[in-house]
Design a protein around this motif. Structure first.
Motif, short mmCIF file in Angstrom:
data_model
loop_
_atom_site.label_atom_id
_atom_site.label_comp_id
_atom_site.label_asym_id
_atom_site.label_seq_id
_atom_site.Cartn_x
_atom_site.Cartn_y
_atom_site.Cartn_z
N ALA A 278 12.19 7.79 -1.70
CA ALA A 278 11.14 7.49 -2.68
C ALA A 278 9.98 6.83 -1.97
N LEU A 279 8.76 7.17 -2.42
CA LEU A 279 7.53 6.57 -1.92
C LEU A 279 6.87 5.80 -3.05
N PHE A 280 6.39 4.61 -2.73
CA PHE A 280 5.81 3.71 -3.73
C PHE A 280 4.41 3.28 -3.30
N HIS A 281 3.59 3.06 -4.29
CA HIS A 281 2.31 2.37 -4.10
C HIS A 281 2.34 1.17 -5.02
N GLY A 282 2.02 -0.03 -4.50
CA GLY A 282 2.25 -1.27 -5.23
C GLY A 282 1.66 -1.31 -6.62
N ARG A 283 0.52 -0.69 -6.82
CA ARG A 283 -0.09 -0.75 -8.15
C ARG A 283 0.59 0.18 -9.14
N GLY A 284 1.60 0.91 -8.66
CA GLY A 284 2.36 1.77 -9.56
C GLY A 284 3.62 1.13 -10.09
N GLY A 285 3.87 -0.14 -9.71
CA GLY A 285 5.03 -0.85 -10.21
C GLY A 285 6.33 -0.27 -9.66
N GLU A 286 7.36 -0.26 -10.52
CA GLU A 286 8.69 0.16 -10.09
C GLU A 286 8.84 1.67 -10.00
N THR A 287 7.85 2.42 -10.46
CA THR A 287 7.95 3.88 -10.50
C THR A 287 7.41 4.49 -9.22
N PRO A 288 8.20 5.25 -8.48
CA PRO A 288 7.69 5.88 -7.27
C PRO A 288 6.70 6.99 -7.61
N PHE A 289 5.75 7.23 -6.71
CA PHE A 289 4.81 8.34 -6.95
C PHE A 289 5.35 9.64 -6.36
N TRP A 290 6.44 9.54 -5.58
CA TRP A 290 7.10 10.75 -5.05
C TRP A 290 8.57 10.44 -4.82
N GLN A 291 9.43 11.45 -5.05
CA GLN A 291 10.86 11.33 -4.78
C GLN A 291 11.37 12.60 -4.13
N GLY A 292 12.40 12.47 -3.29
CA GLY A 292 13.02 13.62 -2.64
C GLY A 292 14.42 13.27 -2.19
N THR A 293 15.11 14.22 -1.64
CA THR A 293 16.47 13.99 -1.15
C THR A 293 16.70 14.76 0.14
N PRO B 42 -1.17 9.03 -4.56
CA PRO B 42 -1.43 9.05 -6.00
C PRO B 42 -2.92 8.83 -6.30
N ASP B 43 -3.28 9.05 -7.55
CA ASP B 43 -4.68 8.90 -7.96
C ASP B 43 -5.18 7.47 -7.74
N ALA B 44 -4.28 6.49 -7.82
CA ALA B 44 -4.69 5.10 -7.66
C ALA B 44 -5.17 4.79 -6.25
N VAL B 45 -4.88 5.68 -5.31
CA VAL B 45 -5.27 5.48 -3.92
C VAL B 45 -6.54 6.27 -3.64
N ASN B 46 -7.58 5.59 -3.18
CA ASN B 46 -8.80 6.26 -2.76
C ASN B 46 -8.62 6.83 -1.35
N ARG B 47 -8.23 5.97 -0.44
CA ARG B 47 -7.81 6.35 0.91
C ARG B 47 -6.68 5.40 1.31
N TRP B 48 -5.79 5.88 2.15
CA TRP B 48 -4.81 4.97 2.73
C TRP B 48 -5.53 4.03 3.70
N PRO B 49 -5.09 2.79 3.80
CA PRO B 49 -5.81 1.84 4.66
C PRO B 49 -5.71 2.24 6.13
N SER B 50 -6.76 1.91 6.87
CA SER B 50 -6.77 2.21 8.30
C SER B 50 -5.96 1.19 9.09
N SER B 51 -5.57 0.10 8.45
CA SER B 51 -4.82 -0.96 9.11
C SER B 51 -3.86 -1.57 8.11
N ALA B 52 -2.59 -1.74 8.50
CA ALA B 52 -1.60 -2.30 7.59
C ALA B 52 -0.46 -2.90 8.39
N ASP C 171 0.83 -1.21 0.00
CA ASP C 171 0.00 0.00 0.00
C ASP C 171 0.86 1.25 0.00
N LEU C 172 1.85 1.30 0.87
CA LEU C 172 2.75 2.46 0.93
C LEU C 172 4.13 1.95 1.29
N GLY C 173 5.11 2.29 0.46
CA GLY C 173 6.48 1.86 0.72
C GLY C 173 7.44 3.02 0.64
#
Length: 1001
Positions: free
Chosen positions: A191-206, A241-251, A179-181
């Protein structure tokens, strides 16, 4: 006579002849002088325990020994803040395998890196054994100090924090179940990832490169989808990202490392007491093998609007279960309109919602009493989203009927609570209201936390709480079911109001919950002490480790790899010792209490990995007497309080006393056939110490060395496995199939058909795949044109009153799912005009003229399109005319003989209804697996002269088998696939009624 039988027969008769009567099972009892004192109301099980969690990783390097390497050692000293200590599970941390690496890959407090979690090489991860969960504000925070590559601030190797709803994930940051990596490289790249986005992060920073990075990840589960990432005091506000409706309440939280250079290390923790901190964990969801939890988080919008989507992911406990959408109103079973029930919709994310008005859902496994004689059901109910006034209502109920409609005021309801938006309350049993301690609670928000605790059987006690306040505590007029079917529902009175429910929790579910193998790490096999659980992980959730010596370094580390509450250990060595006077036999160990205590101490913090303790195998065969068997179980119970205990006997001692205190009871008897298995199961049930004990069956997996299976073949063993699954479907107190045995990875090649069958069954269990509901029965009463329906477990669902579909004494009732997949409803055939009249899903009817007067009607899904259409059988020609569109003939099949009765069904399990016929002169059924010309594919005798042929899927296998309705005593009998035995029986109706069989839901 059981409660279900009284309800099924007694209520139907009274209802259809217009009498006002209370079903016998729901009548108030009269206590006799000999009765024991009335028990007290049950205390609801705390199914929502939660709190903060911290693991400092601070412990002596002396505790880092092979093979545990300190991971789950001394947790009671280094963990703070939670309701209990929580162990870590070793996972692969990879994208290409579920098999974790050697335990040396992840250690705690090494000589060079004291007081830290250390990843020593390659790729791996660990999972925290309780899910992170949101607080009242809808947020949770995970924080730690991480050094992605010790001594290196320039490489691309990284440490990861992964949040996944799945407790079966591997922990790799870009896998689809993430869900969130978060990844942090040694050079400070983020880098932040959402699994349905594959290898591409939805956000990057340094951030600036540093020796260590203090990381805080705060997640909002609200509409803002906010992620607040803070690294070394630099804060990055991020939107999902758009693919996320809400972050899960439990993970679940996974910590991992990706190390490409030999000799590099990744560490978590600062070495001085700051390890990993979590703002709140759900301490109850994985506290044992029994609790069921559904968060309704993140389900994709599938064909059923998410109702049965991602079940094993959004349900964090060991047990998963699916649902059926039902009408929520009294009367006959009916499927609610499409869209009446949704999960994780855009308008109502991460909850179960009812956007179109009155409707309900049924949990398809029953809540079941454990050895306490009770069970608890909890849910958060929202009568009208965003409102705290009005009469819109939400319901939580337990029904006696496996096919109930979910109406809180129906006669089948054992206990049901109705909560209005304004806080008004009503409690129901059997269609009547029960007095409450208070008729209303003050709304604090638009939602209400509700718990029902039921003490079953003759205890007749219940406790109901709303928002923590007890509103009912005491006796109920009628007994409460040992296995009761949970429903969540909505009753809308205001146009546009939307009801919702969330956080469904049940203390224990019946039905088939657990699937795995006996002896998954055989110490005596050629591959000595190899843990094979990873090989079968995709289709199992509870495996048994036999005869393991936790003092042996080769064997002691296997519990680190167990998922929470998923492993069974054997204590034979602790409770018994070889008998020198009887070679090959055992006697009680006089030092058993001390040996068991030592074993529990060695298990230590990994105790939460255990689902059950397996007591001495077949103790009566070993020569133990009943007293010694009971003593053994008592000793194990004292050493492992709160764990399920498993007891197995042999086929020669089925009627020997079963010890009290054993939760799971089974027997060994290999390759005897289904009839013998049913007989043995019945004998064992008669010997149970308590009706609240549950049952285990042992399907065969291999042939060599298995007594009784010497002449079996792979196809035979595969067929036996299907029979065991069918037996379990008929007995909701059979909760575990423990296959005997899994020896090595080559088993899939040596027993391919059996392995494939076990994979199908196991995946259906752990993924809660929707399986066919066993058929229920019903009747049509020509005298008043009424219909009655009975659930598969023999409890009345409802009656129609006089149905306008029927107009004459010769009308023929028909059952089918006329409008697509769903609940069967009743149509009619008027023989004088050759007219079929079928109900629509919106209350309308449609008429179709097909065939000629004198034809006999048949209905079925001839081409596997998912809906029932019409056909006729012309006796003079012995020919079927079958239509796919209710107008033209798609199949013309000549089959049968003069005087035979047509009978069609899904005989092959293909999903297509095919032709068949019954010869009343010989009570022989002749069945064909296709709608083509040719002889029968199956034929067998079943029933007695004068019986009426019927068919149904009696045991939920997806295959129709034959049956009969006996006019003399109004009894239905359903056959096994080969006609060798009756697998279903029910008395229902009155003389003169016509039989019906259908899937009432």
């Amino acid at each position: 006579m059981t409660l279900a039988q009284r309800l099924g027969r007694g209520l139907l008769s009274a209802a259809l002849i217009g009498l006002t009567a209370v079903p016998a099972g729901l009548a108030a009892g009269t206590a006799s002088a000999a009765d024991a004192p009335a028990p007290s109301a049950p205390t609801p099980v705390n199914l929502t325990a939660a709190g903060p969690f911290a693991d400092s990783f601070r412990q002596s390097q002396v505790l880092n020994t092979v093979p545990l390497h300190g991971l789950n050692v001394g947790l009671d000293q280094r963990q703070q803040g939670s309701a209990r200590t929580v162990s870590w599970t070793r996972t692969s941390g990879r994208w290409d395998t579920q098999v974790p690496p050697d335990s040396s890959y992840v250690q705690v407090s090494t000589a060079d890196q004291p007081n830290r979690l250390v990843f020593t090489q390659g790729v791996s991860a660990v999972m925290l054994g309780a899910p992170v969960t949101a607080d009242a504000a809808g947020t949770y925070t995970v924080s730690t100090v991480v050094d992605p590559a010790v001594g290196d601030t320039s490489s691309g190797d990284w440490a990861s924090l992964v949040l996944s709803r799945s407790h079966r994930a591997t922990g790799y940051v870009t896998n689809g179940d993430v869900d969130l990596g978060l990844t942090v490289t040694s050079s400070g790249r983020l880098a932040l990832f959402h699994g349905r986005g594959g290898e591409t992060p939805f956000w990057q920073g340094t951030v600036a490169p540093a020796d260590r990075y203090a990381v805080s990840l705060k997640v909002s589960t609200g509409a803002d989808k906010a992620v607040t990432l803070t690294v070394n005091d630099t804060t990055f506000p991020v939107t999902g990202p758009d693919a996320v409706n809400r972050w899960p309440s439990s993970a679940f939280l996974y910590l991992g490392a990706y190390l490409s250079t030999p000799g590099e290390l990744t560490t978590f923790g600062d070495g001085t007491g700051t390890g990993v901190n979590v703002s709140r964990i759900d301490a109850a969801a994985t506290a044992g093998a029994k609790p069921f939890v559904d968060t309704f988080d993140g389900a994709p919008a599938g064909t059923d609007a998410g109702l049965n989507g991602d079940l094993s992911v959004r349900q964090p406990g060991l047990v998963s279960a699916n649902y059926t959408a039902v009408s929520g109103v009294t009367g006959l079973a009916a499927t609610p309109p499409d869209g009446s029930v949704r999960v994780n919709s855009t308008a109502a994310p991460n909850v179960l919602s009812f956007p179109k008005g009155t409707a309900a859902v049924r949990l398809n496994k029953p809540a079941t009493a454990d050895l306490s004689g009770s069970y608890t059901v909890h849910a958060r109910l929202t009568p009208a989203v965003g409102r705290t006034n009005g009469t819109d209502a939400a319901t939580l109920l337990v029904s006696n009927a496996s096919g109930a409609t979910g109406a809180v005021d129906a006669a089948d309801v054992a206990l049901g609570l109705k909560v209005q938006a304004d806080g008004s309350l009503k409690l129901y049993q059997g269609g009547r209201t029960l007095p409450l301690l208070t008729d209303a609670v003050t709304p604090g928000s638009d939602s209400y936390d509700v718990s029902l605790a039921l003490a079953v059987g003759t205890a007749r006690q219940a406790t109901v709480t709303v928002n923590g306040s007890t509103v009912f505590a005491g006796a109920t007029p009628a007994a409460l079911p040992r296995d009761g079917y949970v429903h969540l529902g909505s009753q809308r009175t205001t146009p546009g109001a939307v009801g919702a429910a969330d956080d469904l929790r049940v203390s224990m579910l019946g039905g088939l919950d657990y699937y795995g193998y006996f002896d998954i790490m055989d110490p005596d096999s050629t591959n000595n002490s190899v843990d094979h659980s990873a090989e079968v992980a995709p289709w199992t959730n509870m495996n048994s480790f036999i005869d393991q010596d936790l003092t042996d370094p080769r064997r002691a580390g296997f519990l680190d790899y167990c998922r929470p509450a998923s492993c069974v250990i054997d204590v034979s060595k602790q409770v018994a010792q070889p008998d020198p006077n009887r070679p090959g036999k055992y006697r009680p160990n006089p030092d058993a209490p001390a040996a068991l205590a030592a074993l529990a101490a060695r298990i230590g913090a990994n105790l939460d990995k255990l689902s059950a303790i397996y007591t001495l195998d077949e103790p009566y065969y070993q020569g133990f007497d009943a007293g010694q068997v009971q003593t053994e179980v008592n000793q194990v119970r004292n050493a492992f309080p709160g764990k399920m205990l498993a007891y197995t006997t042999d086929a020669y001692h089925l009627t020997a006393p079963v010890p009290s205190g054993a939760d799971l009871v089974g027997f060994d008897n290999y390759c005897p056939g289904r009839a013998v298995i049913e007989q043995n199961l019945s004998a064992l049930q008669g010997a149970l110490a308590s009706p609240d004990q549950h049952l285990v069956l042992f399907p065969e997996s291999i042939i060599p060395g298995v007594w009784g299976c010497e002449k079996a073949t792979d196809p035979v063993i595969a067929g036996n496995n299907a029979d065991y699954r069918a037996v379990a479907a008929q007995h909701p107190r059979v909760v575990y199939l423990q296959n005997f045995r899994w020896l090595n990875a080559q088993q899939a090649a040596t027993m391919p058909l059996t392995t494939q069958q076990q994979q199908r069954i196991g995946k259906a269990v752990i993924e809660a795949t929707s399986t066919p509901a066993p058929a229920g029965v019903g009747i049509y009463r020509p005298g008043d044109h009424s219909v009655g329906e009975n659930s598969h477990n023999d409890v009345l669902i409802g009656t129609s009153g006089s149905s306008p579909l029927f107009t004459g004494p010769d009308d023929v009732p028909l059952t089918g799912h006329w409008n697509g997949p769903g609940t069967d409803t009743v149509g009619v055939y008027h023989p004088s005009t050759a007219t079929f009249v079928l109900p629509g899903g919106d209350g309308t009817t449609s008429s179709y003229v097909f065939g000629n007067p004198g034809d006999l009607p048949v209905v079925g899904d001839w081409s596997g399109y998912g809906r029932t259409t019409i056909g006729v059988y012309r006796p003079g020609e012995q020919t079927f005319y079958l239509s796919d569109d209710n107008a033209t003939t798609a199949y013309r099949v000549t089959f049968g003989d003069s005087g035979w009765t047509p009978l069609v069904g899904n005989w092959s399990g293909s999903g297509r209804t095919t032709v068949g016929a019954y010869d009343p002169a010989t009570q022989t059924f002749h069945l064909r697996d296709s709608n083509t010309q040719g002889p029968d594919d199956h034929s067998y005798r079943f029933g007695n002269p004068g019986d009426i042929p019927v068919k149904g899927d009696w045991d939920g296998t997806g295959i129709d088998t034959v049956g009969v309705y006996r006019l003399g005593d109004q009894s239905f009998y359903g056959s096994a696939k080969d006609g060798s035995m009756a697998v279903y029986g029910s008395r229902f109706g009155n003389p003169g009624d016509k039989p019906l069989v259908g899937n009432w839901g």
